[in-house]
Design a protein around this motif. Sequence first.
Motif, PDB file in Angstrom:
ATOM      1  N   PRO A   1      -1.978   4.434  -3.504  1.00 20.60           N
ATOM      2  CA  PRO A   1      -0.707   3.871  -3.972  1.00 20.60           C
ATOM      3  C   PRO A   1       0.210   3.432  -2.842  1.00 20.60           C
ATOM      4  O   PRO A   1       0.920   2.437  -2.972  1.00 20.60           O
ATOM      5  CB  PRO A   1      -0.091   5.029  -4.769  1.00 20.60           C
ATOM      6  N   SER A   2       0.198   4.139  -1.722  1.00 22.14           N
ATOM      7  CA  SER A   2       1.100   3.773  -0.616  1.00 22.14           C
ATOM      8  C   SER A   2       0.729   2.432  -0.010  1.00 22.14           C
ATOM      9  O   SER A   2       1.595   1.641   0.364  1.00 22.14           O
ATOM     10  CB  SER A   2       1.078   4.865   0.464  1.00 22.14           C
ATOM     11  N   LEU A   3      -0.573   2.159   0.077  1.00 29.87           N
ATOM     12  CA  LEU A   3      -1.013   0.869   0.605  1.00 29.87           C
ATOM     13  C   LEU A   3      -0.617  -0.260  -0.336  1.00 29.87           C
ATOM     14  O   LEU A   3      -0.105  -1.294   0.087  1.00 29.87           O
ATOM     15  CB  LEU A   3      -2.528   0.885   0.806  1.00 29.87           C
ATOM     16  N   VAL A   4      -0.856  -0.041  -1.630  1.00 30.51           N
ATOM     17  CA  VAL A   4      -0.509  -1.056  -2.619  1.00 30.51           C
ATOM     18  C   VAL A   4       1.000  -1.268  -2.666  1.00 30.51           C
ATOM     19  O   VAL A   4       1.489  -2.399  -2.738  1.00 30.51           O
ATOM     20  CB  VAL A   4      -1.044  -0.653  -4.011  1.00 30.51           C
ATOM     21  N   GLU A   5       1.733  -0.177  -2.605  1.00 29.58           N
ATOM     22  CA  GLU A   5       3.185  -0.260  -2.742  1.00 29.58           C
ATOM     23  C   GLU A   5       3.820  -1.064  -1.621  1.00 29.58           C
ATOM     24  O   GLU A   5       4.785  -1.810  -1.845  1.00 29.58           O
ATOM     25  CB  GLU A   5       3.792   1.137  -2.793  1.00 29.58           C
ATOM     26  N   SER A   6       3.308  -0.945  -0.418  1.00 27.68           N
ATOM     27  CA  SER A   6       3.921  -1.654   0.709  1.00 27.68           C
ATOM     28  C   SER A   6       3.864  -3.168   0.513  1.00 27.68           C
ATOM     29  O   SER A   6       4.852  -3.874   0.739  1.00 27.68           O
ATOM     30  CB  SER A   6       3.241  -1.261   2.027  1.00 27.68           C
ATOM     31  N   ILE A   7       2.710  -3.676   0.052  1.00 26.48           N
ATOM     32  CA  ILE A   7       2.575  -5.115  -0.171  1.00 26.48           C
ATOM     33  C   ILE A   7       3.283  -5.516  -1.459  1.00 26.48           C
ATOM     34  O   ILE A   7       3.881  -6.600  -1.544  1.00 26.48           O
ATOM     35  CB  ILE A   7       1.090  -5.517  -0.210  1.00 26.48           C
ATOM     36  N   SER A   8       3.228  -4.664  -2.471  1.00 32.48           N
ATOM     37  CA  SER A   8       3.916  -4.962  -3.732  1.00 32.48           C
ATOM     38  C   SER A   8       5.418  -5.073  -3.514  1.00 32.48           C
ATOM     39  O   SER A   8       6.083  -5.944  -4.095  1.00 32.48           O
ATOM     40  CB  SER A   8       3.614  -3.874  -4.769  1.00 32.48           C
ATOM     41  N   THR A   9       5.960  -4.198  -2.687  1.00 32.50           N
ATOM     42  CA  THR A   9       7.390  -4.242  -2.387  1.00 32.50           C
ATOM     43  C   THR A   9       7.744  -5.512  -1.632  1.00 32.50           C
ATOM     44  O   THR A   9       8.773  -6.151  -1.900  1.00 32.50           O
ATOM     45  CB  THR A   9       7.809  -3.004  -1.573  1.00 32.50           C
ATOM     46  N   LEU A  10       6.888  -5.900  -0.676  1.00 32.43           N
ATOM     47  CA  LEU A  10       7.105  -7.147   0.051  1.00 32.43           C
ATOM     48  C   LEU A  10       7.141  -8.319  -0.921  1.00 32.43           C
ATOM     49  O   LEU A  10       8.060  -9.157  -0.865  1.00 32.43           O
ATOM     50  CB  LEU A  10       5.986  -7.346   1.077  1.00 32.43           C
ATOM     51  N   PHE A  11       6.177  -8.382  -1.823  1.00 34.74           N
ATOM     52  CA  PHE A  11       6.115  -9.496  -2.778  1.00 34.74           C
ATOM     53  C   PHE A  11       7.349  -9.498  -3.677  1.00 34.74           C
ATOM     54  O   PHE A  11       7.947 -10.554  -3.915  1.00 34.74           O
ATOM     55  CB  PHE A  11       4.841  -9.405  -3.618  1.00 34.74           C
ATOM     56  N   LYS A  12       7.717  -8.336  -4.185  1.00 39.15           N
ATOM     57  CA  LYS A  12       8.883  -8.251  -5.069  1.00 39.15           C
ATOM     58  C   LYS A  12      10.147  -8.708  -4.361  1.00 39.15           C
ATOM     59  O   LYS A  12      10.966  -9.450  -4.923  1.00 39.15           O
ATOM     60  CB  LYS A  12       9.064  -6.825  -5.580  1.00 39.15           C
TER      61      LYS A  12
END
Length: 554
Positions: free
Chosen positions: A112-123
């Motif tokens: 989740p931490s890996l996904v969250e970092s890019i997801s936050t960037l996109f958001k």
Amino acid sequence: MVAKKPRIVIIGAGMAGLTAANKLYTSSSFNDMFELCVVEGGPRIGGRINTSEFGGDRIEMGATWIHGIGGSPVHKIAQEIHSLESEQPWECMDGFLDEPKTVAEGGFELSPSLVESISTLFKNLMDYAQGKLNERDESSEEVNFCKLADKICKICPSNGGGPGKLSVGSFLRQALNVYWDSVKEQEQIEGCGNWSRKLIEEAIFAMHENIQRTYTSAGDLLTLDFDAESEYRMFPGEEITIAKGYLSVIESLASVLPHGLIQLGRKVVRIEWQPEAHQSSEHGGAGRPVKIHFCDGSIMSADHVIVTVSLGVLKAGIGPDSGMFNPPLPTFKTEAISRLGFGVVNKLFLQLSSRHDGRDGDYSKFPFLQMAFHRPDSVWRHKKIPWWMRRTASLSPIYKNSGVLLSWFAGKEALELETLSDEEIIDGVSTTVSSFLSQPHKQLNSNSHGVCNGKEKSVDENRVRFAKVLKSKWGNDPLFLGSYSYVAVGSSGDDLDTLAEPLPNIDTLGSAPLQILFAGEATHRTHYSTTHGAYFSGLREASRLLQHYHCVGV
């Protein structure tokens, strides 16, 4: 001689058309002032709202979400008619969006931490594009992010459509490159196939781009105008679905109309109007300037026609071989129609024949699956995964423990889906999902070389099997020719306003005013692509006519 009442004909019994009809019919002056008729080319009301059933569950083939409950007229109606609760299971998507399992192609579960970092960037990038970062109290980190994004906008290449026309797609990709330039050298992750951290981050980013494609209906984000994103508005509050179905809202709007006012199966093939001096009719109904021709050869005369057909139908209608409007619409109108974007988004429902680990009758373990694919040109891609699945971001149960799964498709993949047989779809989706879920789930972490866990299982041993499928087909339906509008590169919010302008204008000398009025989601500058945008447009055109006739209580 008794003067004839003005006749208003509404073309289309979707949200815009029925809202306009409801507004006109319930006005205090209606019985004294107007004749009203709604003509619908299809066999049902609702338009792009189409509630159905699948596997015993209530589902939506078209419009699905109330986009923010704060101030939404759709939410207000649904509340008033008690449609937000239901004993029958429905497509409520309860909680799974908050607990996704993201798996990279090859069966590697991402932390989740890996996904969250890019997801936050996109958001954050999309929030910037939509002007949301400027609307809230910004932290120093957000201020720095906005400054960086400003620079990205200046260095991004334009995508045609005139000087300085920036697309959302080019902005996002340039921002991703800037992000990579700001981090240390990427390295291969041991024991996790051919995935480097950079490739995984790009795959997660692409997954969010594909979600954005279904949100906007832009098959390619390089065609989605950047500047217009900040004009689009959403209501505050949570986004929800309607328990008793979106169709319940439509039926509520139609319930006040007398039997026979809505005529189904009346497909319009041509609209004759008189932009110049008013002329009498040769088809009866003398004095009515508009003639509506139907596919069965019948003709109906009208003083005013509210056209609520989709932008896709309008695009086809202004083609050289169409003749939908006679005489043709003026150039300013046809150019706006041509510039605006209208895409295809389709939904695919699949019913599990067994739980994904092979045991019948219990679906509780099927995850909200997010899929991160290899690039289409990668030599490491799974050769048996069909191309039309590779830009699909997720597959998930429509509610907790449901055996019905849902996936969204946009653009050319959505059009391809419409051409496939049920067997081809089941085989393609089963192959794809099985390759993600049946391989060893080696978790890739954000700050390590990766930890590979799980016993290897064959795809055949744990193949995900489906009993049946149901798909929408909005792209090839001649009554719609697509799903919803977007502001394309080369277009602008001004084109949405232009599309909403009536013909002829009240100020046009020598002709009957307001012969053709336009409503529908594609005519609303800030709420295009939504059901509430269609609702507002129906109110707008009904009010325009009521005001024209100086009706009280508009």
